[in-house]
Write an enzyme that holds these catalytic residues in place. Structure first.
Site, PDB file in Angstrom:
ATOM      1  N   GLN A  99      35.883 -46.556   5.436  1.00 12.13           N
ATOM      2  CA  GLN A  99      37.210 -46.891   5.964  1.00 12.13           C
ATOM      3  C   GLN A  99      37.160 -46.981   7.481  1.00 12.13           C
ATOM      4  OE1 GLN A  99      40.291 -44.231   4.732  1.00 12.13           O
ATOM      5  NE2 GLN A  99      41.900 -45.267   5.874  1.00 12.13           N
ATOM      6  N   CYS A 105      43.494 -46.228   2.882  1.00 13.10           N
ATOM      7  CA  CYS A 105      42.545 -45.589   1.971  1.00 13.10           C
ATOM      8  C   CYS A 105      42.903 -45.882   0.521  1.00 13.10           C
ATOM      9  CB  CYS A 105      42.467 -44.088   2.228  1.00 13.10           C
ATOM     10  SG  CYS A 105      44.032 -43.214   2.011  1.00 13.10           S
ATOM     11  N   HIS A 259      45.377 -37.604   0.988  1.00 16.01           N
ATOM     12  CA  HIS A 259      44.366 -38.655   1.034  1.00 16.01           C
ATOM     13  C   HIS A 259      44.130 -39.195  -0.376  1.00 16.01           C
ATOM     14  CE1 HIS A 259      41.075 -40.884   2.717  1.00 16.01           C
ATOM     15  NE2 HIS A 259      40.139 -40.223   2.082  1.00 16.01           N
ATOM     16  N   ASN A 283      35.401 -39.715  -2.156  1.00 17.87           N
ATOM     17  CA  ASN A 283      36.198 -39.908  -0.944  1.00 17.87           C
ATOM     18  C   ASN A 283      35.830 -41.245  -0.302  1.00 17.87           C
ATOM     19  OD1 ASN A 283      37.439 -39.824   1.539  1.00 17.87           O
ATOM     20  ND2 ASN A 283      36.712 -37.794   2.094  1.00 17.87           N
ATOM     21  N   TRP A 285      36.101 -42.246   2.519  1.00 19.72           N
ATOM     22  CA  TRP A 285      35.516 -42.107   3.855  1.00 19.72           C
ATOM     23  C   TRP A 285      33.988 -42.075   3.797  1.00 19.72           C
ATOM     24  CZ3 TRP A 285      38.846 -37.775   6.612  1.00 19.72           C
ATOM     25  CH2 TRP A 285      40.116 -38.304   6.885  1.00 19.72           C
ATOM     26  N   THR A 605      90.420 -63.642  -7.941  1.00 18.08           N
ATOM     27  CA  THR A 605      89.042 -64.132  -7.899  1.00 18.08           C
ATOM     28  C   THR A 605      88.234 -63.425  -8.980  1.00 18.08           C
ATOM     29  OG1 THR A 605      88.383 -62.460  -6.268  1.00 18.08           O
ATOM     30  CG2 THR A 605      89.087 -64.611  -5.414  1.00 18.08           C
TER      31      THR A 605
END
Length: 684
Positions: A99, A105, A259, A283, A285, A605
């Site tokens: 990333q 992520c 995360h 993960n 990352w 109306t």
């Protein structure tokens, strides 16, 4: 008008097979092969005019031209970043992805999940793309978008700072497939900024055409581990999100808070004399791993069979790790499953679900009815489904999974139009219930199924229902909001499903004949025998002044009179004979009585909810799409319809139905006109 024609053409093309994986829609009408050939012939590198290397492609807020993140930004091609760039090295793998500086992520997690299913991956990333053979600075990717596959073309100019990619990148520094995939996904979502924050389920659906199912660990079923294990075995894709630090105490510092991760495995192993459920998490990352029990260096691995340890406990700092399922439930807040068994695209012969799909819009005043507590609820779109047979396995019930998506909200997200809260209601109906369901039904009957309102692109809900007829009502929470939607209904057995009022038809009852004494007030005028629009208006106004003084302050407009003449002029003289005038009065009198009956608050109306009932009373039965068109075209700016507009609307509708019948539709319910004939019918 051109937009309507374009939509009709699009629907016909889809029915003919456009939008399949083999014949995807060309996004922005860009043909990859044609554009590439043009670049090769001219010896130029492709520059995408639809998603240029410019601030507009980055965003307007967090990535806007004046933002800090945009400082020093340069658009560079891979050949200008690395000496020997490659598209893919040894196949696309989850380890390829790191990333960057974009808060996406959720996208990276789903890309990682995608790499575990090579069939789906190959559909998203077409083969034979490279920086060597026939390189022209152009690449393409395929995404599923609301029922159809689209082919998205991009140039390879990527946002960089200090000669490094700003966003997603590969661990292999000269590999660029993931960065180009991210750019293509940013393109269909309007900008790179449109990718900030989201749910794994959203991008997983776009990569596969699958259906999402969301579980929260605090209220998860007891068999959640089994569900995860089963879906992974079916090659479905699974993601999860960790608890935010502020909401839970005693959480591990080795798990990144709030995360998004990918779930890549689930295994039951023998631990001493007991069994333990392990789950493998990754993960995006590429680092920062769980350090508790069953982590890479945990002593617990020494208590299992050495072969199991060797198979599962692979030690390398790539962000992937095992943990016990009870620990997982403490650390993670959500589990998101993308079921590929509901996607014929990814499962081929294994596909077992019966799919029905609809597209539509919530329009303020006509089809945006809001939640059940609002009096406008009845104007929400309605879909009728007949569950004919229960599922197998001795079940007496039918499984029905409803998936509701709001379309293209990311494209306008930077304009503060975030996802809306949406839900579906399910009502049981009987043969005696008048369809579409109106105010009275919803007042007297409760739903048999309901999904909580949620602020996500896709809401899905599983219902277990007895065989019978049901109405599905998709809704956004507020009636003052608008959005386009895509609705899918999955059942294990084939069903009958249609938009309510699906068969366009008219059953207008002729008004009751009256004696000539009713026309006493205009008896002198009637002697003339043929009347133009001004004379017709004067006589109708006199009739109303005598019989319905409530209309007198308003009177009939000349446009209303023209529309009435068009309907009642049987000999095409553009005038009315005495007999035609008398029939016209009876027709208008009926319209007036319907109008007064539908005008519940006596405001003079009709609202959209009133109009639905009034049109049905007038003998018409048609779907929400046509109703939306009627209101948007004919109602006033405040979406209220006065009696003149109502009279004109009903007269025009009757005229159109009559013309269609006169042209003798074929057995398929369609007519064929030349351009001249079509223009004449429109201009009549």
């Amino acid at each position: 008008m051109s937009g309507v024609a374009a939509q009709i053409a699009q629907d016909r093309a889809k029915a003919a097979g456009l939008g399949s994986t083999k014949n995807p829609v060309k996004f922005a009408d860009q043909d990859f092969e044609k554009l590439k050939a043009e670049c090769l012939a001219s010896k130029t590198l492709f520059e995408d005019p639809e998603f240029p290397a410019a601030p507009s492609s980055m965003g307007t807020n967090k990535l806007g031209p004046d933002s800090k993140k945009a400082e020093g930004l340069e658009w560079k091609r891979p050949k200008d970043i690395k000496k020997n760039p490659v598209f893919i090295v040894g196949g696309a793998e989850r380890e390829d992805i790191n990333q960057g500086g974009l808060g996406n992520c959720w996208l990276l997690g789903s890309i990682a999940c995608l790499t575990t299913n090579k069939d789906c991956l190959s559909r998203v990333i077409p083969a034979d793309q490279s920086f060597e053979k026939d390189y022209a600075g152009i690449f393409h990717f395929k995404f599923w978008q609301y029922g159809e596959w689209v082919d998205v073309v991009v140039d390879d100019r990527l946002p960089t700072k200090s000669n490094k990619l700003m966003f997603v990148k590969s661990k292999t520094s000269n590999e660029f497939w993931s960065a180009l995939l991210e750019k293509a996904y940013a393109k269909i979502n309007g900008s790179y900024e449109g990718l900030v924050a989201g749910f794994v389920l959203e991008s997983l659906a776009d990569f596969t055409g699958g259906v999402g199912e969301l579980y929260t660990t605090k209220s998860a079923p007891d068999n959640l581990f089994g569900i995860i294990q089963k879906t992974l075995g079916e090659k479905s894709l699974v993601g999860c999100t960790s608890f935010p630090e502020a909401k839970e105490e005693g959480l591990s510092t080795s798990i990144v808070r709030g995360h998004i991760y990918a779930i890549t495995g689930a295994k039951e192993v023998t631990f001493g004399k007991n069994n333990v459920n392990l789950i493998r998490v990754w993960n995006p990352w590429g680092h920062k791993e769980w350090t508790g029990a069953w982590s890479d260096n945990s002593d617990t691995w020494n208590t299992v069979d050495p072969k199991i340890k060797e198979e599962l406990n692979v030690k390398k700092d790539e962000g992937e790790f095992w943990m016990a399922f009870p620990d997982f439930l403490k650390e993670y807040q959500r589990v998101e499953i993308c079921h590929l068994t509901m996607s014929e695209i990814c499962c081929g012969d294994d596909f077992k679900w019966s799919l029905t799909e609809f597209s539509g819009s919530w329009k303020v005043g006509s089809s945006s009815g809001g939640n059940k507590s609002l009096k406008t609820f009845c104007i929400n779109p309605q879909y009728r489904i007949t569950l004919e047979a229960p599922d197998g396995d001795n079940s007496k019930e039918c499984t029905m999974i409803v998936s509701l998506q709001q379309k293209d909200r990311r494209k306008i997200k930077h304009e503060c139009a975030a996802f809306l809260f949406l839900a579906v209601y399910v009502y049981k109906v009987s043969p005696s219930d008048k369809i579409p369901l109106g105010k009275a039904f919803f007042k007297d009957n409760d739903y048999v199924g309901f999904s909580d309102f949620d602020c996500m692109r896709e809401m899905s809900k599983r219902f277990e229902l007895l065989p019978g007829d049901y109405i599905i009502v998709p809704a956004i929470f507020n009636a003052t909001q608008e959005a386009d939607y895509y609705l899918r209904v999955f059942t294990e057995k084939p069903t009958k499903a249609e938009e309510t009022e699906g068969d366009l038809r008219i059953a207008v009852c002729p008004p009751m004949p009256q004696t000539d004494s009713v026309f006493e007030i205009v008896k002198d005028e009637l002697q003339k025998g043929e009347f133009n629009e001004t004379e017709v208006k004067d006589m109708l106004d006199k009739m109303f002044s005598l019989n319905y003084p409530d209309l007198q302050p308003v009177g009939l407009s000349i446009k209303t009179v023209r529309d009435l003449i068009k309907l009642m002029d049987e000999d095409n003289t553009k005038t009315l004979s005495t007999d035609e005038f008398k029939k016209t009065w009876l027709k208008v009198e009926k319209y007036w009585n319907i109008f007064q009956s539908a005008d519940a608050d006596k405001s003079g109306t009709l609202s959209a909810a009133d109009l639905r009932d009034a049109i049905m009373q007038a003998g018409f039965n048609f779907n929400t799409t046509i109703l939306n068109a009627v209101i948007q075209k004919l109602a006033h700016d405040d979406l209220e319809m006065d009696c003149n507009v109502f009279f004109s609307t009903i007269a025009n509708l009757e005229t159109l139905f009559n013309m269609f019948d006169l042209l003798k539709p074929n057995e398929g319910g369609s007519i064929s006109l030349s351009l001249d004939e079509w223009l004449l019918t429109k201009l009549a």
